[in-house]
Design an enzyme around this catalytic site. Sequence first.
Site, PDB file in Angstrom:
ATOM      1  N   GLY B  18      12.939  -2.310  14.796  1.00 14.25           N
ATOM      2  CA  GLY B  18      12.648  -2.252  13.360  1.00 14.25           C
ATOM      3  C   GLY B  18      12.381  -0.818  12.955  1.00 14.25           C
ATOM      4  O   GLY B  18      11.637  -0.096  13.622  1.00 14.25           O
ATOM      5  N   GLY B  20      11.505   0.144   9.653  1.00 18.25           N
ATOM      6  CA  GLY B  20      10.805   0.266   8.381  1.00 18.25           C
ATOM      7  C   GLY B  20       9.552   1.091   8.592  1.00 18.25           C
ATOM      8  O   GLY B  20       9.416   1.793   9.601  1.00 18.25           O
ATOM      9  N   GLY B  21       8.634   1.005   7.665  1.00 17.10           N
ATOM     10  CA  GLY B  21       7.426   1.820   7.740  1.00 17.10           C
ATOM     11  C   GLY B  21       6.661   1.633   9.042  1.00 17.10           C
ATOM     12  O   GLY B  21       6.285   2.607   9.700  1.00 17.10           O
ATOM     13  N   ALA B  22       6.455   0.375   9.435  1.00 17.58           N
ATOM     14  CA  ALA B  22       5.659   0.118  10.639  1.00 17.58           C
ATOM     15  C   ALA B  22       6.380   0.622  11.884  1.00 17.58           C
ATOM     16  O   ALA B  22       5.777   1.261  12.755  1.00 17.58           O
ATOM     17  CB  ALA B  22       5.369  -1.374  10.763  1.00 17.58           C
ATOM     18  N   HIS B 252       6.449 -15.023  -6.158  1.00 17.93           N
ATOM     19  CA  HIS B 252       6.163 -14.520  -7.494  1.00 17.93           C
ATOM     20  C   HIS B 252       6.724 -15.555  -8.467  1.00 17.93           C
ATOM     21  O   HIS B 252       7.845 -16.008  -8.284  1.00 17.93           O
ATOM     22  CB  HIS B 252       6.842 -13.160  -7.677  1.00 17.93           C
ATOM     23  CG  HIS B 252       6.377 -12.420  -8.885  1.00 17.93           C
ATOM     24  ND1 HIS B 252       6.763 -12.779 -10.145  1.00 17.93           N
ATOM     25  CD2 HIS B 252       5.558 -11.361  -9.027  1.00 17.93           C
ATOM     26  CE1 HIS B 252       6.199 -11.966 -11.021  1.00 17.93           C
ATOM     27  NE2 HIS B 252       5.459 -11.097 -10.370  1.00 17.93           N
ATOM     28  N   ARG B 325      -0.893 -16.991 -11.245  1.00 16.98           N
ATOM     29  CA  ARG B 325       0.470 -17.081 -10.743  1.00 16.98           C
ATOM     30  C   ARG B 325       0.843 -18.454 -10.195  1.00 16.98           C
ATOM     31  O   ARG B 325       1.916 -18.976 -10.486  1.00 16.98           O
ATOM     32  CB  ARG B 325       0.670 -16.074  -9.605  1.00 16.98           C
ATOM     33  CG  ARG B 325       0.891 -14.671 -10.091  1.00 16.98           C
ATOM     34  CD  ARG B 325       1.170 -13.789  -8.918  1.00 16.98           C
ATOM     35  NE  ARG B 325       1.380 -12.413  -9.375  1.00 16.98           N
ATOM     36  CZ  ARG B 325       1.758 -11.430  -8.592  1.00 16.98           C
ATOM     37  NH1 ARG B 325       1.968 -11.652  -7.304  1.00 16.98           N
ATOM     38  NH2 ARG B 325       1.932 -10.224  -9.072  1.00 16.98           N
ATOM     39  N   SER B 433       0.295  -3.735   1.725  1.00 16.14           N
ATOM     40  CA  SER B 433       1.308  -3.786   2.777  1.00 16.14           C
ATOM     41  C   SER B 433       1.701  -2.391   3.223  1.00 16.14           C
ATOM     42  O   SER B 433       1.869  -2.145   4.424  1.00 16.14           O
ATOM     43  CB  SER B 433       2.526  -4.580   2.331  1.00 16.14           C
ATOM     44  OG  SER B 433       3.075  -4.031   1.171  1.00 16.14           O
ATOM     45  N   LEU B 434       1.826  -1.437   2.301  1.00 14.65           N
ATOM     46  CA  LEU B 434       2.252  -0.098   2.730  1.00 14.65           C
ATOM     47  C   LEU B 434       1.201   0.544   3.633  1.00 14.65           C
ATOM     48  O   LEU B 434       1.539   1.188   4.632  1.00 14.65           O
ATOM     49  CB  LEU B 434       2.542   0.796   1.513  1.00 14.65           C
ATOM     50  CG  LEU B 434       3.835   0.488   0.749  1.00 14.65           C
ATOM     51  CD1 LEU B 434       4.075   1.532  -0.329  1.00 14.65           C
ATOM     52  CD2 LEU B 434       5.037   0.415   1.661  1.00 14.65           C
TER      53      LEU B 434
END
Lengths: 354, 638
Positions: B18, B20-22, B252, B325, B433-434
């Site tokens: 992976g 992504g950021g992580a 959402h 929501r 999350s970021l």
Amino acid sequence: MGTKRQFRIWRGDEDGGDLQDYMVEVNEGEVVLDVIHRLQATDAPDLACRWNCKAGKCGSCSMEINGKPRLGCMTRMSTFEENETVTVAPLRTFPVIRDLVTDVSFNYEKARETPAFAPPADVPPGDYRMQQVDVERSQEFRKCIECFLCQNVCHVIRDHEENKPAFSGPRFFIRAAELDMHPLDTRTDRKEYAQAEMGLGYCNITKCCTEVCPEHIKITDNGIIPMKERAVDRRYDPLVWLGSKIFRRGETPQTSVTSARAAGPATPGPVGGSLHSHAGGSHDPQAEAQAQSGVNWHREVPHPTAPAVDERGKLPLTELTFDRAAAPSPFGDDVTFPLPPEHLNFAHPEQDKH
Amino acid sequence: MTTTTRIERHHYDVVVIGAGGAGLRAAIEARLAGKKTAIISKSLFGKAHTVMAEGGAAAAMGNVNPRDNWQVHYRDTMRGGKFLNNFRMAELHAKESPQRIWELETYGALFDRTKNGKISQRNFGGHEYPRLAHVGDRTGLELIRTLQQKIVSLQQEDKREFGSYDARIRVFSETTVTELLLDGDRVAGAFGYYRESGEFILFEAPAVVLATGGVGRSYKVTSNSWEYTGDGHALALRAGANLINMEFLQFHPTGMVWPPSVKGILVTESVRGDGGVLRNSEGKRFMFDYVPDVFRKQYAETEEEADRWYTDPDNNRRPPELLPRDEVARAINSEVKAGRGTPAGGVYLDIASRKSADEIRRRLPSMYHQFKELADVDITKEPMEVGPTCHYVMGGVEVEPDSGAAVGHVRGLFAAGEVSGGMHGSNRLGGNSLSDLLVFGKRAGGHAASYADSLPERPKVALPAVEAAVETALAPLQRDTGESPYTLQQDLQAVMGDLVGIIRREGELADALVRLAELRERVAKVSAAGGRRYNPGWHLALDLRNMLVVSECTAKAALERRESRGGHTREDHPAMDPQWRRVNLVCSLEGDSVNLARKPLPKMRPELIRLFDRAELAKYLTDEELTEFDALAEEAGN
């Protein structure tokens, strides 16, 4: 609900391929990428195409749609006429892997060659202080989604494999500009480096890159031109130039515009040997006539006049001694832009087969 | 059969799956620890789904409001997750986020600034103080680009030292891992294929970090990219690790469902706040029928009163479009199920008939431009078609909070980011999350590196396992009698979207499990046309089995949890139940089938639980737990 529309999609790999016709359902409000997905789910399950976010944020689905470099996810079907055939081809500047997928590793190599951010040694994390106005200039360039459409459209490397080693391309000029304008970057030679090592001098500001940028980054005006300007400022400072002229007075004429071929281009790069085709027309009238009627792959295209560099390998730039106002073209004097279309070595993908 | 000797082999200390950021943060940490590190990216380098994050990265730096600190952030996170969070993860996250953000600046990140030159922070739902470091609405892109460029700079260092960019950290782009390989209960490597050539590749490595993101592609309407097929979740399960909290998915209520070019893209709540109303296919403004009793007093009962609220909120009650929501989502869901939805399965969100075009453009400029540019939908002229969109999975690999090491019958496996579970409890706060990616990415990378160091000898990859992996991977290409992977994916998405969606019922969940079992048999026989070279049909066929097993976990856990909490709403059990708060549902694999077990939640340490008011805790805790809390408070008082 939907109507059937005519698509021509390039299918093939590095050994060749051609445009294939598809009739595919198109619904209201769809984009080209939706249609490609429908094709994958129906007629062409193995149609290769890159995509990720489908919202114009990742820059994966770059392709050439009716000859224009575009993002598939941002090209609405409503922009075409009902009966218009939509032709989708892979990016031309990079080698094809399969169908619409190209090998874009050129860009990742150039990214690795671009010097990284040089943080200030004495500022610990958390103590960085910058004003919003100062970061905004760099932030514009950091909007880049790396779709590489600017790289693809740049005529320095489009159809000019030979320029690739010496030329980093617009994406990395704005990376250099971004770091140059970064308030805390400690490297002071970003412009000189871009000029000497990244091939900034090859760019003659036709602004094609800016035109295709889906993020609307003003690549040329805000990135490339400022990088060129200061490089020019330093390199061609009239006093510095005058000094060098005084000390070497009496040597070869400084502004001999047509004699430069032997001196080579101002920027390093393998130019000699191969035919250079974007320079303009062939001098052979017969080939010229052929060029007007179609593409002639065997026509001899002479080298253009090389840039008018002096014996130091640099472009002279001063109206005091030069034979005209403003700077000479780094592409030589016999090239005018835009180039006549019949002189571009555009290869129709169907003709590529042969 | 393909001989395994021809497979390209690589040896690494740490393999990160992976990019992504992580994943990138983990790889940076492993490389900084001196480990030879591989990053495996399913897409091109820098295209990860992290780029979609808009809001920002939550970190209690206190730049905008100096009263902010980690304790306040911790409280917000636990509240948001309805106290189901792993408290230790929430604590580490709140404490370490600021350092992780500041560190990004030393990598070259350029966040928006405050007047005195610090990183600016913005307000966001659920955060008590302005806390989200941001760059306009492209914070995720900034994060990815910064980490990507940091990796490049480390490669440049390696090039100077060793003569090769790839000497100590290498990115394998467009490469998919299909199996983890084990030596006993220890990770020995990973097996996968280059998407470009279809050639296989074998990584021998004692430590693997999973950072593969989420599972949203199993849903019809999702904001997630094609990569979100739950690969890491499934790899972990098959390697003997556990998944927790898989019933919790964040939806959402108003994602676009039509036109297809913007399907899944979120429509911000402010459209409703500015006067947008929801109508069904009969033109009825239906939200008035869905105001629950507990909210009855705060919400208008007639359209006239609701409309007056926008200009005179003090003397009128709120329009029911502004319910929380989950209530809005439930209402939309009911209308669609009752046959009053739009053809695309949503409802109409109408602002065009309510406000002048000028005003819409002025109040909602980015919404207006986004839909105009991407879909040619003019929200000043026509209503939008919206419905619940799958957005984020809270559940994931059960990990040791400090190290990110997977819990279960496997060693050497680590997980960080969306693929790991626990941090966000039953519901994630925007912006968390970021910072989660950075905090736990760093931790997982560092601990993977020290785990690799601690081994006296390297685990060995067993040849039969590689042969089996090759066979499994090639099977869809060799069959020509099975169904198309695209059909199967659509069917899976229909089951998950219709039956395990935002509002769940026991009967439907049971039905979903039956259908998933049928799908499992069909997926086992999937066939992919074409060859091995960049063949998306084949790639999807291989991803399907991951999507399927993860969907089974979600359906099973959703059936088991008989309460409503955060991202899990049971129509037949609409209330939150304090007894259920004490329980994590843990999925593991037994042979081929998903096994579900209950596991008590770790107990919050005294100094952490004392950060909360008793009145607040009373909403979540059982009487027994409250008595314990009172005893604690008394002890502290003495």
